[in-house]
Design an enzyme around this catalytic site. Structure first.
Site, PDB file in Angstrom:
ATOM      1  N   HIS A  37      21.989   3.120  32.375  1.00 51.24           N
ATOM      2  CA  HIS A  37      22.690   4.397  32.248  1.00 51.24           C
ATOM      3  C   HIS A  37      23.892   4.214  31.329  1.00 51.24           C
ATOM      4  O   HIS A  37      24.615   3.223  31.478  1.00 51.24           O
ATOM      5  CB  HIS A  37      23.165   4.889  33.612  1.00 51.24           C
ATOM      6  N   GLY A  59       0.811  -1.231   0.000  1.00 54.68           N
ATOM      7  CA  GLY A  59       0.000   0.000   0.000  1.00 54.68           C
ATOM      8  C   GLY A  59       0.830   1.261   0.000  1.00 54.68           C
ATOM      9  O   GLY A  59       2.014   1.274  -0.365  1.00 54.68           O
ATOM     10  N   ALA A  83       2.519  16.065  10.010  1.00 50.21           N
ATOM     11  CA  ALA A  83       3.642  15.121  10.073  1.00 50.21           C
ATOM     12  C   ALA A  83       4.391  15.064   8.743  1.00 50.21           C
ATOM     13  O   ALA A  83       5.627  15.160   8.707  1.00 50.21           O
ATOM     14  CB  ALA A  83       3.118  13.731  10.441  1.00 50.21           C
TER      15      ALA A  83
HETATM   16  P1  FAD Z   1      -3.056   1.980   2.060  1.00 49.37           P
HETATM   17  O1  FAD Z   1      -1.705   1.821   2.617  1.00 49.37           O
HETATM   18  O2  FAD Z   1      -3.347   3.239   1.325  1.00 49.37           O
HETATM   19  O3  FAD Z   1      -3.325   0.728   1.109  1.00 49.37           O
HETATM   20  C1  FAD Z   1      -4.494   0.613   0.362  1.00 49.37           C
HETATM   21  C2  FAD Z   1      -4.232  -0.264  -0.836  1.00 49.37           C
HETATM   22  O4  FAD Z   1      -5.468  -0.522  -1.491  1.00 49.37           O
HETATM   23  C3  FAD Z   1      -3.339   0.388  -1.889  1.00 49.37           C
HETATM   24  O5  FAD Z   1      -2.251  -0.455  -2.196  1.00 49.37           O
HETATM   25  C4  FAD Z   1      -4.243   0.553  -3.109  1.00 49.37           C
HETATM   26  O6  FAD Z   1      -3.552   0.347  -4.348  1.00 49.37           O
HETATM   27  C5  FAD Z   1      -5.254  -0.545  -2.878  1.00 49.37           C
HETATM   28  N1  FAD Z   1      -6.533  -0.306  -3.563  1.00 49.37           N
HETATM   29  C6  FAD Z   1      -7.287   0.830  -3.523  1.00 49.37           C
HETATM   30  N2  FAD Z   1      -8.428   0.640  -4.232  1.00 49.37           N
HETATM   31  C7  FAD Z   1      -8.366  -0.625  -4.723  1.00 49.37           C
HETATM   32  C8  FAD Z   1      -9.251  -1.414  -5.514  1.00 49.37           C
HETATM   33  N3  FAD Z   1     -10.425  -0.951  -5.929  1.00 49.37           N
HETATM   34  N4  FAD Z   1      -8.862  -2.673  -5.845  1.00 49.37           N
HETATM   35  C9  FAD Z   1      -7.682  -3.183  -5.438  1.00 49.37           C
HETATM   36  N5  FAD Z   1      -6.823  -2.479  -4.674  1.00 49.37           N
HETATM   37  C10 FAD Z   1      -7.163  -1.219  -4.310  1.00 49.37           C
HETATM   38  N6  FAD Z   1       1.733   6.256   8.894  1.00 49.37           N
HETATM   39  C11 FAD Z   1       2.404   5.845   9.982  1.00 49.37           C
HETATM   40  O7  FAD Z   1       1.841   5.149  10.826  1.00 49.37           O
HETATM   41  N7  FAD Z   1       3.737   6.175  10.159  1.00 49.37           N
HETATM   42  C12 FAD Z   1       4.414   6.927   9.264  1.00 49.37           C
HETATM   43  O8  FAD Z   1       5.596   7.207   9.439  1.00 49.37           O
HETATM   44  C13 FAD Z   1       3.713   7.380   8.109  1.00 49.37           C
HETATM   45  N8  FAD Z   1       4.357   8.124   7.185  1.00 49.37           N
HETATM   46  C14 FAD Z   1       3.679   8.501   6.068  1.00 49.37           C
HETATM   47  C15 FAD Z   1       4.344   9.278   5.122  1.00 49.37           C
HETATM   48  C16 FAD Z   1       3.697   9.686   3.970  1.00 49.37           C
HETATM   49  C17 FAD Z   1       4.429  10.494   2.942  1.00 49.37           C
HETATM   50  C18 FAD Z   1       2.324   9.302   3.751  1.00 49.37           C
HETATM   51  C19 FAD Z   1       1.599   9.721   2.505  1.00 49.37           C
HETATM   52  C20 FAD Z   1       1.647   8.542   4.692  1.00 49.37           C
HETATM   53  C21 FAD Z   1       2.319   8.142   5.859  1.00 49.37           C
HETATM   54  N9  FAD Z   1       1.668   7.396   6.838  1.00 49.37           N
HETATM   55  C22 FAD Z   1       2.346   7.005   7.959  1.00 49.37           C
HETATM   56  C23 FAD Z   1       0.244   7.001   6.710  1.00 49.37           C
HETATM   57  C24 FAD Z   1       0.137   5.549   6.244  1.00 49.37           C
HETATM   58  O9  FAD Z   1       0.834   5.375   5.042  1.00 49.37           O
HETATM   59  C25 FAD Z   1      -1.331   5.169   6.073  1.00 49.37           C
HETATM   60  O10 FAD Z   1      -2.036   5.476   7.260  1.00 49.37           O
HETATM   61  C26 FAD Z   1      -1.469   3.693   5.779  1.00 49.37           C
HETATM   62  O11 FAD Z   1      -0.786   3.340   4.594  1.00 49.37           O
HETATM   63  C27 FAD Z   1      -2.946   3.305   5.644  1.00 49.37           C
HETATM   64  O12 FAD Z   1      -3.042   1.932   5.414  1.00 49.37           O
HETATM   65  P2  FAD Z   1      -4.281   1.292   4.624  1.00 49.37           P
HETATM   66  O13 FAD Z   1      -4.029  -0.176   4.635  1.00 49.37           O
HETATM   67  O14 FAD Z   1      -5.542   1.825   5.185  1.00 49.37           O
HETATM   68  O15 FAD Z   1      -4.208   1.866   3.140  1.00 49.37           O
END
Ligand code: FAD
Length: 464
Positions: free
Chosen positions: A443, A40, A179
């Site tokens: 420490h 993701g 952040a």
């Molecule tokens: P995502 O990681 O967004 O994954 C969702 C997946 O679903 C994607 O791969 C997408 O391609 C797929 N998808 C979407 N629609 C479809 C579909 N219809 N069919 C098939 N696949 C689909 N969080 C932290 O905790 N620590 C950090 O240090 C941090 N740093 C970050 C830095 C940046 C620059 C960014 C942008 C975000 C950061 N985050 C961080 C936030 C974190 O990345 C997200 O909170 C996290 O990835 C969310 O996870 P998720 O599984 O909900 O979704």
């Protein structure tokens, strides 16, 4: 006949892939459908590549410290393309690791775009049909685009654009000091880019404790980052090779700054459109987030939603925990908690100094008229911080005055994102500051600052 699984997971981010592994551990048959790469946003365009860039920025920055030891490195030979190559290599290693993990747990991985056809039926690329008992939606979020600030990914960048950039601009204005904005401000400034960080609210990292943020601001200014808090961007104007950013402060005073590129990090938008959610009867709020109840169930039995598409904090560790909760519920293994409790979610920001915290902030206590007992211990009182040249920082505890219950903890300084977990475990296990105090801390460590802050609740710090 359609293939059939106990659970079909849409999206293989930290929500979806962790849920898949946990579901497989519980004996469920699992398919994960992912249209891009495993891992993701987190692994591909978020947490991991950004943390690698921060790591390389720290090393680059530290080279100047070696001059005191007589070592001079010619930093003008920096090749940012190679820095990016390193970052993408780390991404490939970890996404490959996720693919291997899913394979090892016999999770069926399907590449394609998923859509809910109806409850218990998912289509892939409008062709393949997969039947299932439960659907878990984990489709994540994308950078929020605001009219007037549209991304072209050349001069007006989103976080995706800045993570793909292979050449450094001379100057960058960053709109939004959350952040992501702060982490990129640190990275780009460390590599020599002139950075101006603009934030509409009163201080950087507006969702964090103001006293901790003041330390970040002091260090950022010392590092050369220009801060414009309490200031809104009102307009972007492309003029030749530059971009002009029109600003207005809280008193309405306007000015214009110019830079080679602008990074716009106003927030994220949930990916919930064109997924068949509303057609299946799932309720979305006015901003497109999925409404969920206990165990991350939507209003339609058999459809669950986790991670960035829900209103819980948009963090990878929240998505993963919600994934576990949802699949444990599906498997009839009641999880220890019904849903993620926001007060127990650690925030973690990885610029230098780092900032991490959980629970009540002092400004919230003041707003709510809550009386709290507060202890602040400055990093400089812990010998290790001076020994490693990282004296800026503090550990702050907020406790209930009568019982001593830990209501909130905030750490700013080197390694804060690791240190917070001792206090979070204390909170989680209903321990008191005196329990933290009574434990022997090695420490010299920065953890001694945590112990001293705990001592401070009862007015007995040794080094403060
Ligand atoms: P995502 O990681 O967004 O994954 C969702 C997946 O679903 C994607 O791969 C997408 O391609 C797929 N998808 C979407 N629609 C479809 C579909 N219809 N069919 C098939 N696949 C689909 N969080 C932290 O905790 N620590 C950090 O240090 C941090 N740093 C970050 C830095 C940046 C620059 C960014 C942008 C975000 C950061 N985050 C961080 C936030 C974190 O990345 C997200 O909170 C996290 O990835 C969310 O996870 P998720 O599984 O909900 O979704």
């Amino acid at each position: 006949m359609a293939e059939r699984f106990d659970v079909v997971i849409i999206g293989a981010g930290p929500g979806g892939y962790v849920a898949a592994v946990r579901a497989a551990q519980l004996g469920l048959s699992v398919a994960v459908i992912e249209e891009k790469e495993p891992g993701g946003v987190c692994l591909n365009w978020g947490c991991i590549p950004s943390k690698n860039l921060i790591h390389q920025a720290e090393i680059f920055h530290a080279l100047s410290e070696m001059e005191a030891a007589g070592v001079t490195v010619n930093r003008s030979t920096l090749d940012y393309g190679k820095v990016q190559e390193q970052s993408r290599k780390v991404v490939r290693t970890l996404t490959g690791g996720v693919a291997a993990l899913l394979k090892r747990h016999k999770v069926t991985y399907v590449k394609g775009r998923a859509k809910i056809a109806e409850k218990g039926r998912v289509t892939v690329d409008d062709e393949r049909v997969i039947a299932c008992t439960n659907i878990l939606v984990a489709t994540g979020s994308r950078p929020m685009e605001i009219p007037g600030f549209e991304f072209d990914e050349t001069t007006v960048l989103s976080s995706d654009g800045v993570l793909a950039m292979t050449q450094l601009p001379r100057s960058m204005v960053i709109l939004g000091a959350g952040a992501i904005g702060c982490e990129f401000a640190y990275v780009l400034n460390s590599f020599g880019v002139e950075v101006t960080l603009v934030e509409a609210l009163d201080h950087v990292l507006p969702a964090e404790d103001f006293e901790a943020c003041a330390v970040v601001e002091k260090c950022f200014k010392r590092q050369g980052i220009r801060l414009r808090c309490g200031t809104r961007a009102t307009l972007l104007e492309k003029v030749n090779a530059n971009i002009k950013v029109h600003l207005a402060n809280k008193s309405g005073v306007e000015d214009v700054i110019s830079a080679e590129k602008v990074l716009v990090v106003f927030g994220r938008t949930p990916i919930t459109g064109n997924l068949g959610l509303e057609e299946a009867g799932v309720q979305l709020d006015e901003r497109g987030y999925v409404e969920t109840g206990d165990y991350n169930q939507t209003c339609i039995p058999g459809i669950y939603a986790i991670g960035d598409i829900t209103t819980s904090p948009a963090l990878a560790h929240v998505a993963s925990k919600e994934g576990e909760i949802a699949v444990e519920h599906m498997a009839g293994h009641p999880p220890a908690i019904r849903r993620v409790v926001a007060e127990l979610v650690p925030s973690a920001i990885y610029c230098e100094p780092q900032l991490a915290g959980f629970g009540l902030r002092e400004d919230q206590a003041l707003e709510q008229g809550l009386s709290v007992k507060k202890s602040v211990f400055n990093y400089i009182g812990a010998g290790k911080s001076v020994a490693i040249g990282k004296p800026d920082g503090l550990v702050k505890l907020l406790c209930e005055p009568d019982t001593g219950e830990l209501l909130g903890a905030h750490i700013v300084g080197h390694n804060a994102t690791e240190l917070i977990h001792e206090l979070l475990l204390a909170k989680h296990s209903e321990l008191l500051p005196e329990d933290v105090e009574s434990m022997i801390h090695a420490h010299p460590t920065l953890s001694e600052a945590v112990m001293e802050a705990a001592r401070g609740i009862h007015g007995r710090p040794i080094h403060g």
